[in-house]
Design an enzyme around this catalytic site. Structure first.
Site, PDB file in Angstrom:
ATOM      1  CB  CYS A 104      -1.120   0.020   1.170  1.00 14.60           C
ATOM      2  SG  CYS A 104      -0.290   0.113   2.661  1.00 14.60           S
ATOM      3  CG  HIS A 124      -4.440   0.267   3.923  1.00 11.06           C
ATOM      4  ND1 HIS A 124      -3.933  -0.770   3.267  1.00 11.06           N
ATOM      5  CD2 HIS A 124      -5.483   0.592   2.929  1.00 11.06           C
ATOM      6  CE1 HIS A 124      -4.287  -0.982   2.064  1.00 11.06           C
ATOM      7  NE2 HIS A 124      -5.377  -0.109   1.662  1.00 11.06           N
ATOM      8  CG  HIS A 181      -6.503   0.593  -1.772  1.00 13.49           C
ATOM      9  ND1 HIS A 181      -6.844  -0.032  -0.431  1.00 13.49           N
ATOM     10  CD2 HIS A 181      -7.442  -0.023  -2.708  1.00 13.49           C
ATOM     11  CE1 HIS A 181      -7.933  -0.942  -0.625  1.00 13.49           C
ATOM     12  NE2 HIS A 181      -8.244  -0.829  -1.733  1.00 13.49           N
TER      13      HIS A 181
END
Length: 358
Positions: free
Chosen positions: A272, A320, A332
């Site tokens: 990520c 994240h 993402h």
């Protein structure tokens, strides 16, 4: 004698008849058909409630893996930094040793010069001179010599001190480097364990159950996104991307479909924060490598002020990150087993928003 032979022959005949009878019966007996193996009845499929629990378990495991990935990436960055500093310090130590050797040579040359002058100090040589002009010239030379000696000694002392400092710094950086390597190893072990556990959970499911699991994941994300939109979070959001932000968005969008691989920074796969950091690097704005460091170090802005290119940080541990691309959507790299994709910006718990080019 004949009677004994007759008895023996009778017994032999009886045994032979018995053997023939037994063999004939065995050959004549019907062979039973093979009994087919009893197949176990297929296990009943899990209920939706049971699959939901499995989904939550898998999500938790992957979130823990994400946090461990951040720790690994941070340790890796620190290790790279320490390695670079060690190389610089090693060169500084070599340079310092070379400089000290040169200064010692100069000091030796001065000592040899004094020896050639009879070993007398400059002051004594002046006192023995009868020529006033030579005396005055000598005074200047003495002053210059004294100043040069002082400067040489001071330079030598400073160089030696610098060398000691470089050596101490190198030792400290080596210890930091080893500490970073230990952190990397521990983080990698955690990541491997969490991902393995998640994959094992999913592997126990039947194909139909895995399909339903995906639907449950999509439903959970859609419900979270719907609730976020219903809250009015996007009511005042409408800012346009900066030039750098537009470049970062274009880069991130071009990676859609590439797989998530933890620790990866492209070009074939990303995690990520690897995706977001590389996107902003493409916009010539280097940012921290990990989502936690991005949250800690980049300027924070309110959700209603965000614009395409801004980074949305998720979960309480900032484990994240996704890039906002407009219209309530992010791009993402979700998790292992998934590809870079678009998702609702509110499909996960938002911690906050940061802007790399503020």
């Amino acid at each position: 004698m004949n009677r004994r032979h007759c008895a023996t022959a009778a017994i032999t005949l009886v045994c032979a008849l018995a053997l023939l009878t037994s063999t004939g019966q065995a050959a004549a007996a019907p062979v039973p058909d093979p009994v087919p193996p009893v197949s176990a009845a297929p296990a009943p499929l899990r209920t939706t409630a049971e699959l939901e629990k499995v989904r939550e378990q898998i999500e938790t495991l992957y979130r823990k893996a994400g946090a461990a990935t951040d720790a690994y990436n941070l340790a890796e960055e620190q290790t790279k930094k320490q390695s670079g500093e060690l190389v610089k310090l090693a060169q500084a130590i070599v340079d310092g040793q070379t400089q000290i050797a040169a200064l010692k040579d100069r000091a030796g040359a001065q000592a040899r010069e004094q020896y050639r002058n009879g070993g007398l100090p400059p002051g004594a040589q002046l006192a023995l001179s009868n020529d006033p002009k030579l005396f005055l010239d000598g005074i200047n030379k003495v002053r210059q010599s004294q100043q040069a000696s002082k400067s040489l000694l001071a330079e030598l002392k400073q160089t030696q001190q610098d060398l000691e400092t470089y050596t101490q710094d190198a030792s400290a950086n080596w210890e930091k480097l080893e500490t970073g390597r230990v952190k990397q190893a521990k983080a990698k072990k955690k990541i491997d364990a969490q991902i393995k556990a998640a994959k094992e959970l999913e592997s126990r499911l039947e194909e139909k159950e895995r399909e339903q699991l995906r639907r449950l994941e999509a439903d959970a994300a859609a419900q979270a996104q719907s609730a976020w939109l219903s809250s009015g979070a996007l009511k005042d959001v409408g800012g346009e991307a900066s030039a750098a932000g537009a470049t970062a968005v274009a880069f991130a969008m071009a990676q859609i479909g590439k797989p998530y691989v933890w620790g990866a920074e492209g070009p074939g796969s990303y995690d990520c924060s690897g995706l977001t950091s590389q996107a902003w690097l493409a916009a010539k704005r280097p940012i921290p490598r990990t989502s936690q460091e991005q949250w800690r170090l980049l300027p924070r802005i309110d959700v209603q002020d965000m614009r395409p290119g801004d980074l949305i940080i998720y979960h309480a541990d900032a484990s994240h990150v996704g890039m906002y691309v407009g219209d309530g959507t992010i791009v993402h790299a979700p998790r292992p087993g998934r590809d870079v994709t678009l998702a609702g910006a509110g499909s996960m718990k938002i911690l906050g928003v940061v802007r790399p080019d503020r």
